[in-house]
Design a protein around this motif. Structure first.
Motif, mmCIF file in Angstrom:
data_model
loop_
_atom_site.group_PDB
_atom_site.id
_atom_site.type_symbol
_atom_site.label_atom_id
_atom_site.label_comp_id
_atom_site.label_asym_id
_atom_site.label_seq_id
_atom_site.Cartn_x
_atom_site.Cartn_y
_atom_site.Cartn_z
ATOM 1 N N PRO A 149 0.821 -1.218 0.000
ATOM 2 C CA PRO A 149 0.000 0.000 0.000
ATOM 3 C C PRO A 149 0.851 1.262 0.000
ATOM 4 C CG PRO A 149 -0.554 -1.493 1.832
ATOM 5 C CD PRO A 149 0.749 -1.922 1.280
ATOM 6 N N ALA A 150 0.359 2.306 -0.672
ATOM 7 C CA ALA A 150 1.084 3.576 -0.738
ATOM 8 C C ALA A 150 1.176 4.258 0.610
ATOM 9 C CB ALA A 150 0.405 4.507 -1.742
ATOM 10 N N GLY A 151 0.172 4.062 1.449
ATOM 11 C CA GLY A 151 0.151 4.702 2.760
ATOM 12 C C GLY A 151 -0.490 6.074 2.722
ATOM 13 N N PRO A 152 -1.138 6.478 3.818
ATOM 14 C CA PRO A 152 -1.792 7.790 3.865
ATOM 15 C C PRO A 152 -0.783 8.927 4.004
ATOM 16 C CG PRO A 152 -2.005 6.684 5.981
ATOM 17 C CD PRO A 152 -1.363 5.697 5.051
ATOM 18 N N MET A 153 -1.152 10.095 3.490
ATOM 19 C CA MET A 153 -0.321 11.291 3.644
ATOM 20 C C MET A 153 -0.382 11.794 5.091
ATOM 21 S SD MET A 153 -2.626 14.304 1.885
ATOM 22 C CE MET A 153 -3.537 13.409 0.631
ATOM 23 N N LEU A 154 0.456 12.763 5.389
ATOM 24 C CA LEU A 154 0.466 13.375 6.720
ATOM 25 C C LEU A 154 -0.789 14.221 6.933
ATOM 26 C CD1 LEU A 154 4.193 14.545 6.891
ATOM 27 C CD2 LEU A 154 3.197 12.446 7.842
ATOM 28 N N ARG A 155 -1.082 14.527 8.196
ATOM 29 C CA ARG A 155 -2.217 15.385 8.528
ATOM 30 C C ARG A 155 -2.098 16.734 7.821
ATOM 31 N NH1 ARG A 155 0.146 14.212 13.462
ATOM 32 N NH2 ARG A 155 -0.849 12.600 14.724
ATOM 33 N N GLY A 156 -3.231 17.268 7.404
ATOM 34 C CA GLY A 156 -3.245 18.617 6.854
ATOM 35 C C GLY A 156 -3.246 19.655 7.960
ATOM 36 N N ASN A 157 -2.950 20.902 7.577
ATOM 37 C CA ASN A 157 -2.918 21.966 8.572
ATOM 38 C C ASN A 157 -3.252 23.298 7.917
ATOM 39 O OD1 ASN A 157 -1.265 24.260 10.070
ATOM 40 N ND2 ASN A 157 -1.636 22.629 11.555
ATOM 41 N N TRP A 158 -4.090 24.083 8.593
ATOM 42 C CA TRP A 158 -4.409 25.448 8.149
ATOM 43 C C TRP A 158 -4.829 26.266 9.354
ATOM 44 C CZ3 TRP A 158 -9.453 27.896 7.746
ATOM 45 C CH2 TRP A 158 -9.404 29.158 7.130
ATOM 46 N N ARG A 195 -0.183 17.832 2.237
ATOM 47 C CA ARG A 195 1.172 18.380 2.360
ATOM 48 C C ARG A 195 2.270 17.317 2.331
ATOM 49 N NH1 ARG A 195 3.131 18.523 7.618
ATOM 50 N NH2 ARG A 195 1.737 17.602 9.167
ATOM 51 N N SER A 196 1.971 16.115 1.875
ATOM 52 C CA SER A 196 3.017 15.115 1.646
ATOM 53 C C SER A 196 2.499 14.131 0.612
ATOM 54 C CB SER A 196 3.380 14.377 2.942
ATOM 55 O OG SER A 196 2.438 13.356 3.237
ATOM 56 N N HIS A 197 3.401 13.287 0.113
ATOM 57 C CA HIS A 197 2.944 12.212 -0.751
ATOM 58 C C HIS A 197 2.091 11.233 0.056
ATOM 59 C CE1 HIS A 197 7.196 11.271 0.526
ATOM 60 N NE2 HIS A 197 6.559 10.243 1.052
ATOM 61 N N GLY A 198 1.306 10.435 -0.636
ATOM 62 C CA GLY A 198 0.443 9.468 0.029
ATOM 63 C C GLY A 198 -1.022 9.695 -0.291
ATOM 64 N N THR A 199 -1.838 8.754 0.110
ATOM 65 C CA THR A 199 -3.266 8.783 -0.161
ATOM 66 C C THR A 199 -4.000 9.655 0.856
ATOM 67 O OG1 THR A 199 -3.654 6.822 1.209
ATOM 68 C CG2 THR A 199 -3.165 6.437 -1.122
ATOM 69 N N CYS A 200 -5.295 9.857 0.642
ATOM 70 C CA CYS A 200 -6.098 10.622 1.605
ATOM 71 C C CYS A 200 -5.936 10.037 3.001
ATOM 72 C CB CYS A 200 -7.571 10.597 1.203
ATOM 73 S SG CYS A 200 -7.934 11.528 -0.296
ATOM 74 N N MET A 201 -5.765 10.933 3.983
ATOM 75 C CA MET A 201 -5.520 10.459 5.352
ATOM 76 C C MET A 201 -6.787 10.391 6.189
ATOM 77 S SD MET A 201 -5.684 13.738 5.312
ATOM 78 C CE MET A 201 -4.468 15.015 5.099
ATOM 79 N N THR A 202 -7.934 10.636 5.545
ATOM 80 C CA THR A 202 -9.213 10.326 6.164
ATOM 81 C C THR A 202 -9.558 8.861 5.859
ATOM 82 O OG1 THR A 202 -10.131 11.324 4.175
ATOM 83 C CG2 THR A 202 -10.216 12.639 6.182
ATOM 84 N N MET A 203 -10.660 8.364 6.427
ATOM 85 C CA MET A 203 -11.083 7.007 6.112
ATOM 86 C C MET A 203 -11.876 7.037 4.802
ATOM 87 S SD MET A 203 -11.034 3.865 6.457
ATOM 88 C CE MET A 203 -9.878 3.936 7.813
ATOM 89 N N GLY A 204 -11.175 7.448 3.745
ATOM 90 C CA GLY A 204 -11.755 7.461 2.415
ATOM 91 C C GLY A 204 -11.613 6.104 1.756
ATOM 92 N N THR A 205 -11.823 6.082 0.458
ATOM 93 C CA THR A 205 -11.759 4.819 -0.272
ATOM 94 C C THR A 205 -10.356 4.233 -0.249
ATOM 95 O OG1 THR A 205 -13.545 5.569 -1.698
ATOM 96 C CG2 THR A 205 -12.268 3.683 -2.452
ATOM 97 N N ALA A 206 -9.318 5.075 -0.346
ATOM 98 C CA ALA A 206 -7.949 4.564 -0.373
ATOM 99 C C ALA A 206 -7.620 3.792 0.900
ATOM 100 C CB ALA A 206 -6.969 5.715 -0.569
#
Length: 579
Positions: A149-158, A195-206
């Motif tokens: 698996p590609a793995g999820p990206m890091l948490r987003g921030n704003w 803000r990093s490589h990887g898939t969506c870090m929510t519990m999305g389809t990926a």
């Protein structure tokens, strides 16, 4: 120490390279042409690395480097790696939808394996459709295979807010539509949410599908939730490379791993994670490729008995996949629902699922809840049926407001996406929060490809009034990162003349999630009259892949696979005699 069932002479690749004849001499010569000595590849397992990297797939952008880590592991274990690129299916870039091409990837993966001198395969994917596509292809090809698996990206921030991909995009976009966020602020959100490589870090389809791949037994333990930017991911890649070589010698094929019980495990795990609605379509297709008649009823039954214990957006209200991994990851979650799993199923490790998760610990009880303290005791997904959807439709109760669990309201019908998109921005649209928005002709054939249009935007008029959820219904899908009272996957779809095509604006529709029912409050006689008047829309395609897709795609309740790729047309691993 690997218990060998294979010998060098019985390797599949030996059919290409071992015989002392002119044809095999040509094969050997061309390998040597690339600078490889026979000592490097002769009498060794040849491992295909099917890599879905591309320059336009941010989920897989690190695969350009990770493939070298996989190769390192293969070489360490005495195998010979060859990288075979496959279509990348970038969810964020492909129009109208990557779902149009999931089966193309499945066919490509199968034929890459079948046509080359391959003894085993490492499947590198993660972005939504790549997991089912690669696994479907490998199942049909029948050689030993392991999924990376590609793995999820890091948490987003704003502005100090933790952002979750997809879920927060929808939320903040409504605030911008309401005039509460400026264009400058929106650009900040765009730059901070991914803000990093990887898939969506929510519990999305990926993340749903990589978790399912692990639950089925096709990944290394814990692999599915490792953040893409974490050094653990690099180590997992090299370990997968080493392990596939052992799997070849053991002759451990997907058919031994992917039993009906393993798919039942996957469904249970998906429910516990608050999975994407897309899991239903993909798991049905994957299971049927493996020869198991998994269907909507299996998902609805699991939803009744398996609580949601992963507190991850959008079903959860706080955490993301990075938090989930550091809380113990999927092995810890599976350990918490072990009484609902078949623990004797085999995995790519050569050990059982039960052995893999034994002793797995949870390090944060708010991220991975106990079953007694579940987010929802049932209801990750629900399958509804009725006269408007005789073959079923799907809703995610864990991600919508409870007031819609039982609701009757008038339909507001749109026959295509552009007209719906235009109408919902109008301040004079005749709509209330009790309406049920309808988008049709967006299914497998009508979309085409069943795009993620099912989370219809709340009309701007209502957004300004503070409305943030309402019932929406479509024969399309929605992103796994989406949320709200969205009824999806209506089957049969409107484009082919299903009852959904007969709904008219103003018709009353009743929904009862507890009873798993949905009903169009129109008499059978009136529906028959409307059916007689219905005329098919024009074809979406007249040539090429799209034409083939339209002729052979099955409906959502059957997994949207091509009819000619079903096991009825030949058992997995069957190779023509010409090979």
């Amino acid at each position: 120490m690997t218990s060998r069932k294979k010998t060098p002479e019985t390797l599949r690749s030996a059919r290409w390279f071992a015989p002392d004849d002119l044809r095999s001499s040509g094969h050997r010569s061309r390998i040597m042409q690339m600078g490889y000595s026979p000592d490097e590849w002769l009498d060794r397992p040849i491992i295909a690395i099917i890599n879905t990297w591309s320059d336009i797939n941010p989920c897989h952008s690190h695969f350009k480097q990770r493939v070298d880590d996989v190769k390192r592991g293969i070489l360490q274990a005495g195998g010979f790696p060859i990288e075979l690129p496959a279509i990348s299916l970038s969810e964020s870039a492909v129009k109208p939808t990557t779902m149009l091409y999931r089966n193309m990837l499945a066919m490509e993966a199968e034929e890459l394996i079948r046509s080359h001198p391959i003894d085993g395969a490492v499947l590198m994917g993660g972005c939504d459709k790549t997991t089912p596509g690669l696994l479907m292809g490998a199942s049909s090809a029948g050689v030993p295979a392991i999924y990376v698996p590609a793995g999820p990206m890091l948490r987003g921030n704003w502005k100090g807010n933790v952002l979750g991909s997809g879920s927060d995009a929808w939320k903040f976009w409504d605030e911008r539509r309401a005039g509460n966020i400026s264009k400058t602020e929106w650009i900040g959100i765009e730059g901070g949410i991914a803000r990093s490589h990887g898939t969506c870090m929510t519990m999305g389809t990926a993340s749903t599908m990589t978790a399912i791949a692990e639950a089925i037994g096709m990944t290394l333990p814990g692999a599915s939730s490792i953040p893409a930017a974490d050094a653990n991911h690099i180590r997992m890649c090299s370990e997968a490379g080493r392990r596939i070589v052992g799997m070849v010698w053991e002759d451990l094929t997907p058919q031994q791993i992917q039993t009906r019980a393993s798919f039942e495990n996957a469904i249970a795990v998906a429910m516990a994670m608050g999975c994407s609605t897309n899991a239903i379509i993909h798991v049905i297709a994957m299971a049927r490729r493996a020869g198991h008649d998994i269907g909507l009823a299996d998902f609805d039954a699991a939803s009744r008995r398996v609580p949601v214990i992963a507190n991850i957006r959008p079903s959860g209200d706080k955490y993301l996949m990075e938090d989930f991994f550091y809380a113990g990851g999927l092995p810890a979650l599976m350990n918490r629902i072990s009484d609902k799993l078949h623990l004797d199923t085999l995995t790519v490790t050569g050990r059982t699922l039960g052995e893999n998760i034994a002793g797995a610990e949870v390090y944060n009880d708010d991220v991975i809840r106990t079953t007694e303290n579940a987010l929802y005791q049932e209801g990750a997904l629900a399958v509804l049926k009725g006269n408007i959807a005789p073959d079923g439709c799907v809703i995610k109760p864990s991600a919508c407001e409870k007031r819609f669990f039982r609701h009757t309201g008038p339909a507001l019908v749109f026959d295509d996406y552009p007209s719906m998109k235009e109408a919902v921005e109008r301040d004079d649209l005749d709509v209330t929060a009790d309406h049920i928005l309808i988008l049709r002709n967006a299914g497998p054939q009508g979309g085409p490809g069943m795009p993620e249009w099912g989370m219809l935007p709340i009309p701007k008029k209502l957004v300004k009034q503070g409305v943030r959820d309402m019932l929406r219904m479509s024969d399309a899908r929605m992103s796994g990162t989406s949320y709200g009272a969205c009824i999806l996957h209506v089957s049969p779809e409107a484009y082919i003349g299903g009852p959904f095509a007969l709904v008219r604006t103003g018709d009353m529709i009743s929904v009862d999630i507890d009873r798993r029912s949905i009903h169009l409050e129109v008499s059978d006689q009136e529906l028959a009259r409307r059916q007689a008047e219905w005329t098919p829309p024009p074809p979406r395609f007249e040539r090429g892949y799209g034409w083939m897709f339209s002729k052979h795609i099955r409906q959502a309740n059957d997994g949207c696979d091509f009819d000619f790729l079903q096991t009825d047309f030949g058992a997995p691993t069957g190779e023509p005699s010409i090979y």
